[in-house]
Design an enzyme around this catalytic site. Structure first.
Site, PDB file in Angstrom:
ATOM      1  N   GLY A 248       0.836  -1.194   0.000  1.00 46.55           N
ATOM      2  CA  GLY A 248       0.000   0.000   0.000  1.00 46.55           C
ATOM      3  C   GLY A 248       0.867   1.237   0.000  1.00 46.55           C
TER       4      GLY A 248
ATOM      5  CD  GLN B 179       3.271   5.823   2.626  1.00 46.07           C
ATOM      6  OE1 GLN B 179       2.308   5.294   2.079  1.00 46.07           O
ATOM      7  NE2 GLN B 179       4.213   5.129   3.229  1.00 46.07           N
TER       8      GLN B 179
ATOM      9  CB  CYS C 108       4.726   2.164   7.378  1.00 43.80           C
ATOM     10  SG  CYS C 108       4.320   3.648   6.459  1.00 43.80           S
ATOM     11  CG  LEU C 109       6.595   0.949   1.487  1.00 38.88           C
ATOM     12  CD1 LEU C 109       6.105   1.236   0.071  1.00 38.88           C
ATOM     13  CD2 LEU C 109       7.711  -0.089   1.471  1.00 38.88           C
TER      14      LEU C 109
ATOM     15  CG  HIS D  28      -1.045   1.393   7.208  1.00 43.20           C
ATOM     16  ND1 HIS D  28      -0.141   0.920   8.136  1.00 43.20           N
ATOM     17  CD2 HIS D  28      -0.329   2.169   6.350  1.00 43.20           C
ATOM     18  CE1 HIS D  28       1.059   1.412   7.853  1.00 43.20           C
ATOM     19  NE2 HIS D  28       0.970   2.164   6.768  1.00 43.20           N
ATOM     20  CD  GLU D  29      -1.168   2.452   2.620  1.00 42.71           C
ATOM     21  OE1 GLU D  29      -0.675   3.583   2.502  1.00 42.71           O
ATOM     22  OE2 GLU D  29      -0.497   1.468   2.998  1.00 42.71           O
TER      23      GLU D  29
ATOM     24  CG  HIS E 172       0.124   6.989   5.218  1.00 41.74           C
ATOM     25  ND1 HIS E 172       1.267   7.396   5.862  1.00 41.74           N
ATOM     26  CD2 HIS E 172       0.258   5.648   5.045  1.00 41.74           C
ATOM     27  CE1 HIS E 172       2.058   6.340   6.066  1.00 41.74           C
ATOM     28  NE2 HIS E 172       1.467   5.268   5.584  1.00 41.74           N
TER      29      HIS E 172
END
Ligand code: NI
Length: 170
Positions: free
Chosen positions: A46, A51, A94-95, A136-137, A140
């Site tokens: 994701g 991000q 998470c990235l 989660h996304e 952000h």
């Protein structure tokens, strides 16, 4: 298509609230394609626009495994319109918080209204891993990272380690 640089915490841009998009155009479709390419290359399941430094309410997801056909989801202006009382715990990563993982508790399913890549309004219910990834996304888009769901002790420990590894690379 292009790969975009991914911001890593602590970065003030990851803590900002993203703006609603309203309408889907070619530039936005190109952004979502770039985000998918960036996510697949990372690799991740994701990615939200903040991000990659774009403060728009846009996210992409694909939880298909390597041996499964790609199943990309593109969501614009997503909104949670229903959620289960029942919770679910998943170990999240998470990235933007590389190499750190922790259990996060969230509703087990959510119903989300969003615009798809053609600008059509959709309503879809997600459960299992997808429910966690969608939430989660979407976090952000409001400047919330999964570590914000942890105790401040755990969160600060992770942020300190991220700063340290950044200093080592610099
Ligand atoms: Ni993330």
């Amino acid at each position: 298509m292009a790969r975009l640089p991914i911001l890593v915490a602590p970065d003030p841009r990851l803590k900002q609230k993203a703006a609603a998009v309203g309408a889907v155009d070619d530039a936005l479709r190109a952004l979502m394609d770039d985000m998918l390419e960036t996510m697949y290359a990372a690799p991740g399941i994701g990615l939200a626009a903040p991000q990659v430094g774009v403060l728009k309410r846009v996210l992409v997801i694909d939880i298909a495994r390597d041996d499964e056909p790609k199943a990309p989801l593109r969501m614009v202006d997503p909104e949670i319109i229903g959620a289960s009382d029942e919770d679910c715990v998943y170990e999240e990563g998470c990235l933007s918080v590389p190499e750190h993982y922790a259990d996060v508790t969230r509703p087990a399913w959510v119903t989300v209204a969003y615009l798809d890549e053609s600008g059509r309004r959709r309503e879809q219910t997600f459960d299992g891993l997808l429910a966690t990834v969608v939430q989660h996304e979407m976090d952000h888009l409001d400047g919330i990272l999964f570590i914000d769901h942890l105790s401040s002790l755990k969160r600060n420990m992770i942020l300190r380690k991220l700063l340290k590894s950044r200093e080592k690379k610099a």
